[in-house]
Motif scaffolding. Structure first.
Motif, mmCIF file in Angstrom:
data_model
loop_
_atom_site.group_PDB
_atom_site.id
_atom_site.type_symbol
_atom_site.label_atom_id
_atom_site.label_comp_id
_atom_site.label_asym_id
_atom_site.label_seq_id
_atom_site.Cartn_x
_atom_site.Cartn_y
_atom_site.Cartn_z
ATOM 1 N N TYR A 198 -45.490 -8.146 11.401
ATOM 2 C CA TYR A 198 -44.239 -7.466 11.754
ATOM 3 C C TYR A 198 -43.949 -6.273 10.849
ATOM 4 C CZ TYR A 198 -43.527 -11.729 14.435
ATOM 5 O OH TYR A 198 -43.676 -12.769 15.311
ATOM 6 N N SER A 199 -44.941 -5.848 10.072
ATOM 7 C CA SER A 199 -44.719 -4.740 9.139
ATOM 8 C C SER A 199 -44.611 -3.387 9.839
ATOM 9 C CB SER A 199 -45.849 -4.692 8.105
ATOM 10 O OG SER A 199 -47.098 -4.458 8.749
ATOM 11 N N GLY A 200 -45.188 -3.274 11.016
ATOM 12 C CA GLY A 200 -45.150 -2.017 11.762
ATOM 13 C C GLY A 200 -44.612 -2.233 13.160
ATOM 14 N N ASN A 201 -45.044 -1.387 14.091
ATOM 15 C CA ASN A 201 -44.590 -1.486 15.480
ATOM 16 C C ASN A 201 -45.487 -2.407 16.291
ATOM 17 O OD1 ASN A 201 -42.411 0.286 15.064
ATOM 18 N ND2 ASN A 201 -43.779 2.063 15.279
ATOM 19 N N ILE A 202 -44.990 -2.802 17.462
ATOM 20 C CA ILE A 202 -45.668 -3.804 18.293
ATOM 21 C C ILE A 202 -45.904 -3.223 19.683
ATOM 22 C CG2 ILE A 202 -45.520 -6.125 19.269
ATOM 23 C CD1 ILE A 202 -43.524 -6.805 17.004
ATOM 24 N N ILE A 203 -47.134 -3.337 20.155
ATOM 25 C CA ILE A 203 -47.468 -2.935 21.523
ATOM 26 C C ILE A 203 -47.647 -4.201 22.356
ATOM 27 C CG2 ILE A 203 -49.179 -1.820 23.002
ATOM 28 C CD1 ILE A 203 -49.708 0.135 20.733
ATOM 29 N N VAL A 204 -46.813 -4.356 23.359
ATOM 30 C CA VAL A 204 -46.846 -5.530 24.234
ATOM 31 C C VAL A 204 -47.165 -5.071 25.646
ATOM 32 C CG1 VAL A 204 -45.557 -7.518 25.093
ATOM 33 C CG2 VAL A 204 -45.098 -6.649 22.800
ATOM 34 N N ILE A 205 -48.094 -5.772 26.300
ATOM 35 C CA ILE A 205 -48.474 -5.431 27.670
ATOM 36 C C ILE A 205 -48.204 -6.638 28.557
ATOM 37 C CG2 ILE A 205 -50.338 -4.643 29.178
ATOM 38 C CD1 ILE A 205 -51.711 -3.584 26.610
ATOM 39 N N VAL A 206 -47.263 -6.487 29.471
ATOM 40 C CA VAL A 206 -46.892 -7.567 30.384
ATOM 41 C C VAL A 206 -46.665 -6.979 31.772
ATOM 42 C CG1 VAL A 206 -45.830 -9.020 28.608
ATOM 43 C CG2 VAL A 206 -44.435 -7.323 29.824
ATOM 44 N N SER A 207 -46.481 -7.864 32.742
ATOM 45 C CA SER A 207 -46.056 -7.455 34.084
ATOM 46 C C SER A 207 -44.526 -7.490 34.140
ATOM 47 C CB SER A 207 -46.646 -8.392 35.138
ATOM 48 O OG SER A 207 -48.055 -8.320 35.134
ATOM 49 N N PRO A 208 -43.927 -6.825 35.130
ATOM 50 C CA PRO A 208 -42.457 -6.771 35.186
ATOM 51 C C PRO A 208 -41.826 -8.146 35.332
ATOM 52 C CG PRO A 208 -43.431 -5.126 36.649
ATOM 53 C CD PRO A 208 -44.552 -6.006 36.187
ATOM 54 N N ALA A 209 -40.725 -8.364 34.633
ATOM 55 C CA ALA A 209 -39.991 -9.625 34.744
ATOM 56 C C ALA A 209 -39.362 -9.774 36.127
ATOM 57 C CB ALA A 209 -38.920 -9.708 33.668
ATOM 58 N N VAL A 210 -38.975 -8.661 36.736
ATOM 59 C CA VAL A 210 -38.375 -8.693 38.076
ATOM 60 C C VAL A 210 -39.220 -7.847 39.013
ATOM 61 C CG1 VAL A 210 -36.343 -8.173 39.460
ATOM 62 C CG2 VAL A 210 -36.063 -9.030 37.116
ATOM 63 N N GLU A 211 -39.812 -8.517 40.009
ATOM 64 C CA GLU A 211 -40.647 -7.828 41.005
ATOM 65 C C GLU A 211 -40.015 -7.836 42.383
ATOM 66 O OE1 GLU A 211 -44.183 -10.132 40.438
ATOM 67 O OE2 GLU A 211 -44.979 -8.769 38.910
ATOM 68 N N GLY A 212 -38.898 -8.538 42.505
ATOM 69 C CA GLY A 212 -38.204 -8.604 43.787
ATOM 70 C C GLY A 212 -37.093 -9.631 43.739
ATOM 71 N N TYR A 213 -36.479 -9.862 44.912
ATOM 72 C CA TYR A 213 -35.360 -10.800 45.012
ATOM 73 C C TYR A 213 -35.535 -11.673 46.252
ATOM 74 C CZ TYR A 213 -33.071 -8.017 41.417
ATOM 75 O OH TYR A 213 -32.778 -7.369 40.246
ATOM 76 N N THR A 214 -35.104 -12.913 46.141
ATOM 77 C CA THR A 214 -35.171 -13.845 47.262
ATOM 78 C C THR A 214 -34.078 -13.521 48.278
ATOM 79 O OG1 THR A 214 -33.625 -15.442 46.313
ATOM 80 C CG2 THR A 214 -35.938 -15.614 45.634
ATOM 81 N N GLU A 215 -34.075 -14.275 49.396
ATOM 82 C CA GLU A 215 -33.007 -14.124 50.392
ATOM 83 C C GLU A 215 -31.638 -14.316 49.759
ATOM 84 O OE1 GLU A 215 -33.321 -16.384 54.005
ATOM 85 O OE2 GLU A 215 -35.514 -16.361 53.915
ATOM 86 N N ALA A 216 -31.588 -15.200 48.738
ATOM 87 C CA ALA A 216 -30.311 -15.501 48.082
ATOM 88 C C ALA A 216 -30.027 -14.557 46.922
ATOM 89 C CB ALA A 216 -30.326 -16.947 47.589
ATOM 90 N N LYS A 217 -30.798 -13.455 46.829
ATOM 91 C CA LYS A 217 -30.596 -12.423 45.804
ATOM 92 C C LYS A 217 -30.888 -12.927 44.390
ATOM 93 C CE LYS A 217 -29.152 -9.854 49.184
ATOM 94 N NZ LYS A 217 -30.098 -8.915 49.826
ATOM 95 N N VAL A 218 -31.795 -13.888 44.278
ATOM 96 C CA VAL A 218 -32.217 -14.387 42.970
ATOM 97 C C VAL A 218 -33.506 -13.666 42.585
ATOM 98 C CG1 VAL A 218 -32.932 -16.428 41.651
ATOM 99 C CG2 VAL A 218 -31.163 -16.633 43.418
ATOM 100 N N PRO A 219 -33.618 -13.153 41.359
ATOM 101 C CA PRO A 219 -34.814 -12.388 40.975
ATOM 102 C C PRO A 219 -36.043 -13.275 40.826
ATOM 103 C CG PRO A 219 -33.369 -12.668 39.086
ATOM 104 C CD PRO A 219 -32.618 -13.192 40.277
ATOM 105 N N TYR A 220 -37.207 -12.674 41.087
ATOM 106 C CA TYR A 220 -38.482 -13.345 40.805
ATOM 107 C C TYR A 220 -39.446 -12.333 40.201
ATOM 108 C CZ TYR A 220 -40.103 -11.275 45.266
ATOM 109 O OH TYR A 220 -40.438 -10.402 46.274
ATOM 110 N N GLY A 221 -40.439 -12.844 39.482
ATOM 111 C CA GLY A 221 -41.406 -11.943 38.856
ATOM 112 C C GLY A 221 -42.292 -12.649 37.862
ATOM 113 N N SER A 222 -42.756 -11.884 36.872
ATOM 114 C CA SER A 222 -43.724 -12.376 35.895
ATOM 115 C C SER A 222 -43.033 -13.107 34.756
ATOM 116 C CB SER A 222 -44.528 -11.197 35.327
ATOM 117 O OG SER A 222 -45.147 -11.536 34.119
ATOM 118 N N ILE A 223 -43.536 -14.304 34.454
ATOM 119 C CA ILE A 223 -42.937 -15.078 33.364
ATOM 120 C C ILE A 223 -43.221 -14.420 32.022
ATOM 121 C CG2 ILE A 223 -44.859 -16.650 32.879
ATOM 122 C CD1 ILE A 223 -41.141 -17.591 33.201
#
Length: 630
Positions: A212-237
């Motif tokens: 943690y002495s410097g900066n951090i590069i993190v590569i992930v997929s989006p947490a929100v990729e869409g929404y269900t019929e009930a408007k609940v978000p879904y995506g990458s954990i």
């Protein structure tokens, strides 16, 4: 601070007989926990004072740099990270001395909380008073078994699998081609996702504070990729996890979250690399799959001249395919730096192969965080030519469905089971899973043995079969440390795509029908070293044309992308190469059968293997011609 190992010694615990679900923790547990908390308060006070004096000592230098005004904020962030980590660590270690009681209490709470749901009423949750009754009342479930209940939640239904409604869905590939939507509740999000992510971060701090002495590069997929019929978000954990980390860590991220949402993967990688390579103060790099990190390094070499030109100019090239908002975001983080551009150019000019590598532009890199278990070792070996012998912190037994372990040590893939988040059951490899007597609890396992893992969590996955094999590597007090070995039968996995036999059978059948071909025999092989799938096919007739075969291969690629969303993502992001087709000679299955018999397999036990990662199974097959996509 010296590096610290947090893995305690231990062995297998005596096998307890208690399986009744108690109404509360025992008096001895409660008293011990109170003393444990008093110890945490005392230790936390000392730590807070130490951090305060350390920050005060930095004030003169901060005044010179003109950033002394952030003293209080830095102090609060650092103190919150360390004190929160110490509290989580102390609770985990205390609970590791009481694994049976903790697991029984967790199962009782899950059953009690969800007794009035549709699933709970159907399976008599209100009458379950022991582990045996739970196993007799609730069958082992795959996703397909729970899917009808999940579908009701997706449409807005409440009290179906879980009390109330899920607040989020983690998506992953399903065996039928439709994505799996894994329910996440508020309790899970707070305790399992956020708590585990912070605990993992703190164990890394204990192992190697310089991470943690410097900066951090993190590569992930989006947490929100869409929404269900009930408007609940879904995506990458994985995207969800990084949003739940301590603010002190998030403030060190080099990559703005918005970049993860760029649809054009080439542009996404380019912008990530530009910001990453421009920053010489990178101390940690993180991505769940090491194949992504190899690809990132390869892209850095491919784009090196353009990236160095942009670093020199201090702005993103007009040719990069991003919108104005992303362009402004990237440019705001850049400034002209011809000295760094010249230095990096000299690095690759002096490299034996003329390559620009992470070992050139991230000189201060201390730790890489990624998976190291299962077939990840292939990609880790591939990474060395780019990153050198950097330390690696495993992310643990982690999937869309579960955060199953937290590794306590660096350069080790084994992790301690998350017993206060998941109720675990295990069946020893080679033992019949259809008999409830063969299911074991965490304190009944043995070091060196392999088990099929099942779990119950607070998100409605009851006795869930994730089709994974794990090995017990040791114990911390009474809790096993495990290592992921492989997926179970009928599924292969190179870099997270998880292709199922049913998917492969359906894709081949659909592609052959589309091209008016008859496939007499086929095998699909996961080629881990090459990061691709090879399809070995024998076709009926002598009049199959070159165009038909090339079109068949193209259809296989298209239909697999349609069938398996993770395969599509891995192909689009260039982590997997396209299918190759090997056309076989006549009587391929007969040759395969004879070869298996000659190698000691009983004839009655021989069956076709449509999908495998054992390339030796293709040894008896005669390849006439190979086709690749243009």
């Amino acid at each position: 601070m010296e590096k610290e190992s947090v893995l305690a010694a231990g062995g297998r615990m005596p096998e307890p007989a208690e399986t009744q679900l108690p109404k509360g923790f025992s008096a001895s547990y409660i008293i011990g926990r109170l003393f444990n908390r008093v110890g945490i308060v005392v230790k936390s006070t000392i730590i807070a004072l130490v951090i305060f004096f350390m920050e005060v000592a930095r004030l003169p230098a901060a005044f010179k740099k003109g950033n002394a005004s952030g003293f209080f904020k830095r102090y609060m962030q650092a103190t919150g990270f360390v004190l929160g980590g110490e509290s989580l660590m102390a609770r985990m270690m205390y609970n590791s001395k009481h694994p049976r009681e903790v697991q029984l209490q967790l199962l009782r709470r899950v059953i009690s909380d969800n007794a009035e749901t549709k699933y709970g009423k159907t399976h008599g949750f209100d009458k379950i008073t022991s582990v045996e009754k739970y196993r007799n009342s609730v069958p082992v479930n795959g996703y397909n078994d729970l899917e009808p209940y999940i579908d009701e939640h997706l449409k807005g239904g409440a009290d179906v699998l879980v009390r109330g409604k899920p607040c989020y869905y983690a998506t992953t590939s399903g065996s039928t081609g439709r994505p799996k939507f894994i329910p996440v509740t508020r309790t899970m999000e707070k305790e399992a996702h956020e708590g585990s992510a912070r605990l993992w971060s703190y164990t890394l701090y204990k192992n190697e504070p310089r991470a943690y002495s410097g900066n951090i590069i993190v590569i992930v997929s989006p947490a929100v990729e869409g929404y269900t019929e009930a408007k609940v978000p879904y995506g990458s954990i994985s995207g969800q996890y990084i949003k739940n980390l301590n603010e002190n860590i998030r403030s060190k991220y080099t990559i703005p979250y918005e970049l993860y949402e760029v649809k054009d993967y080439e542009a996404r990688y380019y912008c990530m690399l530009l910001l990453g390579i421009a920053d010489e103060d990178t101390s940690m790099l993180s991505s769940t799959n090491p194949s992504t990190l190899s690809l990132l390094a390869e892209k850095g070499e491919q784009f090196k001249d353009a990236i160095l030109a942009d670093i020199r100019a201090g702005s993103l090239a007009a040719s990069c395919n991003v919108n104005d908002e992303i362009r402004a975001l990237v440019n705001a983080k850049l400034k002209p730096n011809p000295e760094r551009a010249d230095y990096l150019k000299s690095c690759y000019e002096n490299d034996p192969e003329g390559m620009l590598r992470p070992i050139h532009y991230w000189k201060k890199l201390v730790v890489i965080a990624c998976w190291t278990g299962g077939n990840s070792k292939v990609f880790l070996n591939r990474m060395k030519k780019w990153y050198g012998d950097v330390q690696i912190k495993d992310l643990g037994y982690l999937a869309s469905e579960i955060r199953g372990s937290v590794p306590l040590n660096i350069n080790s893939s084994e992790g301690m089971l998350t017993i206060d988040e998941n109720f675990f059951e295990f069946v020893k490899e080679g033992t019949n899973p259809h008999h409830n007597d063969n299911y074991l609890m965490v304190d009944q396992l043995e070091v060196g043995e392999r088990y099929r893992l099942y779990f119950t969590n607070r998100g409605g996955l009851y006795r869930y079969d994730i089709n994974d094999i794990v090995e017990v590597k040791g114990f911390v007090n009474g809790v096993p440390t495990i290592d992921f070995v492989q997926k179970g039968k009928g599924v292969t996995n190179i870099t997270g795509e998880k292709i199922y036999e049913q998917q492969m059978l359906g894709v081949v059948e659909k592609a052959s029908r589309n091209q008016n071909l008859h496939v007499l025999y086929f095998q699909a092989q996961a080629r881990i070293e090459e990061s691709r799938y090879d399809l070995f096919c024998e076709f009926e007739g002598d009049n199959v044309t070159e165009d038909q075969l090339q079109s068949f291969l193209g259809d296989v690629e298209i239909f697999m992308k349609e069938t398996n969303l993770e395969y599509r993502t891995k192909r689009d992001s260039l982590r997997l190469a396209p299918f190759q087709l090997h056309v076989l000679g006549e009587n391929s299955f007969e040759k395969f059968r004879k070869w298996r018999v000659a190698n000691g397999v009983r004839e009655a036990q021989i069956k076709n293997v449509p999908l495998s990662d054992d390339i030796s199974l293709t040894e008896p097959l005669e390849i006439k011609k190979t086709y690749a996509l243009a």
